[in-house]
Design an enzyme around this catalytic site. Structure first.
Site, PDB file in Angstrom:
ATOM      1  N   TYR A  50       0.845  -1.202   0.000  1.00  0.00           N
ATOM      2  CA  TYR A  50       0.000   0.000   0.000  1.00  0.00           C
ATOM      3  C   TYR A  50       0.884   1.258   0.000  1.00  0.00           C
ATOM      4  O   TYR A  50       0.523   2.296  -0.536  1.00  0.00           O
ATOM      5  CB  TYR A  50      -0.962  -0.024   1.190  1.00  0.00           C
ATOM      6  N   LYS A  87      -3.145   8.356   2.955  1.00  0.00           N
ATOM      7  CA  LYS A  87      -4.349   8.140   3.780  1.00  0.00           C
ATOM      8  C   LYS A  87      -4.145   8.677   5.194  1.00  0.00           C
ATOM      9  O   LYS A  87      -5.085   9.182   5.807  1.00  0.00           O
ATOM     10  CB  LYS A  87      -4.730   6.651   3.820  1.00  0.00           C
TER      11      LYS A  87
HETATM   12  N1  LIG Z   1     -11.398  -0.315  -3.365  1.00  0.00           N
HETATM   13  C1  LIG Z   1     -10.939  -0.500  -2.135  1.00  0.00           C
HETATM   14  O1  LIG Z   1     -10.604  -1.607  -1.731  1.00  0.00           O
HETATM   15  C2  LIG Z   1     -10.833   0.680  -1.204  1.00  0.00           C
HETATM   16  C3  LIG Z   1     -10.668   0.458   0.168  1.00  0.00           C
HETATM   17  C4  LIG Z   1     -10.554   1.554   1.024  1.00  0.00           C
HETATM   18  C5  LIG Z   1     -10.616   2.839   0.510  1.00  0.00           C
HETATM   19  N2  LIG Z   1     -10.775   3.022  -0.838  1.00  0.00           N
HETATM   20  C6  LIG Z   1     -10.820   4.394  -1.346  1.00  0.00           C
HETATM   21  O2  LIG Z   1     -12.042   4.626  -2.007  1.00  0.00           O
HETATM   22  C7  LIG Z   1     -11.860   5.736  -2.887  1.00  0.00           C
HETATM   23  C8  LIG Z   1     -12.468   5.401  -4.240  1.00  0.00           C
HETATM   24  O3  LIG Z   1     -11.726   4.378  -4.878  1.00  0.00           O
HETATM   25  P1  LIG Z   1     -12.394   3.149  -5.627  1.00  0.00           P
HETATM   26  O4  LIG Z   1     -11.857   1.926  -5.000  1.00  0.00           O
HETATM   27  O5  LIG Z   1     -13.840   3.342  -5.760  1.00  0.00           O
HETATM   28  O6  LIG Z   1     -11.688   3.189  -7.065  1.00  0.00           O
HETATM   29  P2  LIG Z   1     -12.048   4.029  -8.399  1.00  0.00           P
HETATM   30  O7  LIG Z   1     -10.875   3.829  -9.291  1.00  0.00           O
HETATM   31  O8  LIG Z   1     -13.371   3.627  -8.920  1.00  0.00           O
HETATM   32  O9  LIG Z   1     -12.125   5.524  -7.880  1.00  0.00           O
HETATM   33  C9  LIG Z   1     -10.983   6.352  -7.761  1.00  0.00           C
HETATM   34  C10 LIG Z   1     -11.373   7.672  -8.393  1.00  0.00           C
HETATM   35  O10 LIG Z   1     -10.334   8.647  -8.215  1.00  0.00           O
HETATM   36  C11 LIG Z   1     -10.377   9.457  -9.369  1.00  0.00           C
HETATM   37  N3  LIG Z   1      -9.143  10.229  -9.539  1.00  0.00           N
HETATM   38  C12 LIG Z   1      -7.868   9.768  -9.623  1.00  0.00           C
HETATM   39  N4  LIG Z   1      -7.038  10.803  -9.849  1.00  0.00           N
HETATM   40  C13 LIG Z   1      -7.802  11.935  -9.876  1.00  0.00           C
HETATM   41  C14 LIG Z   1      -7.535  13.318 -10.095  1.00  0.00           C
HETATM   42  N5  LIG Z   1      -6.281  13.763 -10.312  1.00  0.00           N
HETATM   43  N6  LIG Z   1      -8.577  14.193 -10.085  1.00  0.00           N
HETATM   44  C15 LIG Z   1      -9.849  13.772  -9.868  1.00  0.00           C
HETATM   45  N7  LIG Z   1     -10.169  12.466  -9.677  1.00  0.00           N
HETATM   46  C16 LIG Z   1      -9.145  11.571  -9.686  1.00  0.00           C
HETATM   47  C17 LIG Z   1     -10.566   8.454 -10.507  1.00  0.00           C
HETATM   48  O11 LIG Z   1     -11.021   9.106 -11.698  1.00  0.00           O
HETATM   49  C18 LIG Z   1     -11.616   7.547  -9.912  1.00  0.00           C
HETATM   50  O12 LIG Z   1     -12.908   8.006 -10.228  1.00  0.00           O
HETATM   51  C19 LIG Z   1     -10.370   6.021  -2.909  1.00  0.00           C
HETATM   52  O13 LIG Z   1     -10.084   7.080  -2.010  1.00  0.00           O
HETATM   53  C20 LIG Z   1      -9.782   4.731  -2.385  1.00  0.00           C
HETATM   54  O14 LIG Z   1      -8.497   4.895  -1.817  1.00  0.00           O
HETATM   55  C21 LIG Z   1     -10.895   1.984  -1.693  1.00  0.00           C
END
Ligand SMILES: NC(=O)c1ccc[n+]([C@@H]2O[C@H](COP(=O)([O-])OP(=O)(O)OC[C@H]3O[C@@H](n4cnc5c(N)ncnc54)[C@H](O)[C@@H]3O)[C@@H](O)[C@H]2O)c1
Length: 258
Positions: free
Chosen positions: A158, A165
């Site tokens: 990570y 984070k």
């Molecule tokens: N998927 C998991 O297991 C998980 C677990 C814990 C937390 N999260 C968090 O959830 C959130 C959403 O992620 P997700 O898993 O739905 O994946 P995802 O890829 O669907 O979403 C990530 C989003 O970030 C956007 N992004 C990236 N760079 C950007 C920029 N410069 N400007 C604007 N937007 C930008 C992307 O376009 C995308 O829509 C993130 O913060 C991620 O760290 C995810």
């Protein structure tokens, strides 16, 4: 249920139908909210426009959170469609270079370290600041962001995203203090692994999922719908006295020491 009837929500972070942001947006729409979306990059524009169309979105606009101009324009557009008012902000944005989500954290170069922190943590500060007058105009509001345990403990692979984070988690608390006097709440959901576009760029994600299922007290996976349920609670008036906190949706994994 119509917990969000008459509420206006801006959602950042939908890339496709698997995005956590999309699960949250759908839940808000199902419960009566009006929605606006941002997308990053032409590559995903049509996918976000199609999804937004299914929930009758008021606005779909480009936003790269690294750009102060984009952030300012987005909130100006939001103010125009909603008469200067906004109730809910969903921040579900993160990014780190794929090469920094494998190998050693120690080797993260300076520019990519700051890029991850900029996109994944500072963006919450920038968007909260831009949203503040719109939320205050409605007598207060609620902001929710997405975090992960890797900001509190070292989770192999990570890496720099964990540092981002940790920055995000601290930002939630400082924003909660600053914005609380305007009745604007700021909280985070800490989710267990969910298979999304962002998750796929983490080397060893399958291994993380396997260990999660074995070690989490509930011994099962979570899905984006579980995260949406928690986020909807934090966004709703039911959480009117909850701010600066993290709600774990991880089948209890964070409680374990081994
Ligand atoms: N998927 C998991 O297991 C998980 C677990 C814990 C937390 N999260 C968090 O959830 C959130 C959403 O992620 P997700 O898993 O739905 O994946 P995802 O890829 O669907 O979403 C990530 C989003 O970030 C956007 N992004 C990236 N760079 C950007 C920029 N410069 N400007 C604007 N937007 C930008 C992307 O376009 C995308 O829509 C993130 O913060 C991620 O760290 C995810």
């Amino acid at each position: 249920m119509s917990r969000f009837a008459g509420k206006r929500a801006l959602v950042l972070g939908v890339a496709n139908k698997r995005s956590i942001a999309w699960a949250i947006a759908k839940r808000l729409a199902d419960e009566g909210a009006e929605l606006a979306f941002t997308f990053q990059g032409e590559r995903i524009e049509s996918s976000v426009r199609n999804l937004a169309g299914t929930v009758g979105s008021k606005l779909v606009t480009a936003c790269d959170v690294r750009s102060d101009e984009d952030v300012a324009r987005v909130f100006q557009e939001v103010g125009e469609v909603w008469d200067g008012g906004l109730d809910l902000l969903v921040h579900s944005v993160a990014f780190a270079a794929a090469e920094d989500l494998e190998g050693r954290f120690t080797d993260t170069p300076r520019d990519r370290f700051w890029m991850a922190v900029d996109i994944s943590a500072y963006s919450l500060v920038a968007t909260a600041r831009a949203a503040e007058p719109l939320l205050a105009a409605r007598g207060g509001g609620s902001i929710v962001t997405m975090t992960y345990l890797g900001g509190e403990r070292a989770v192999p692979h990570y890496n720099v995203m964990g540092v981002a984070k940790a920055t995000l988690d601290a930002s939630v608390k400082y924003l909660a203090w600053d914005l609380g006097e305007k009745s604007i709440r700021v909280n985070a959901v800490s989710a267990g692994p969910v298979r999304t576009l962002a998750a796929r760029s983490i080397a060893g994600f399958t291994e993380m999922e396997r260990m999660f299922e074995e070690r989490a007290p509930l011994r099962r996976h979570i899905d984006a719908g579980d995260v949406a349920t928690a986020a909807a609670y934090l966004l709703s008036d039911e959480a009117k006295n909850v701010t600066g906190t993290t709600l774990y949706v991880d089948a209890g994994y964070h409680a374990m020491g081994m």
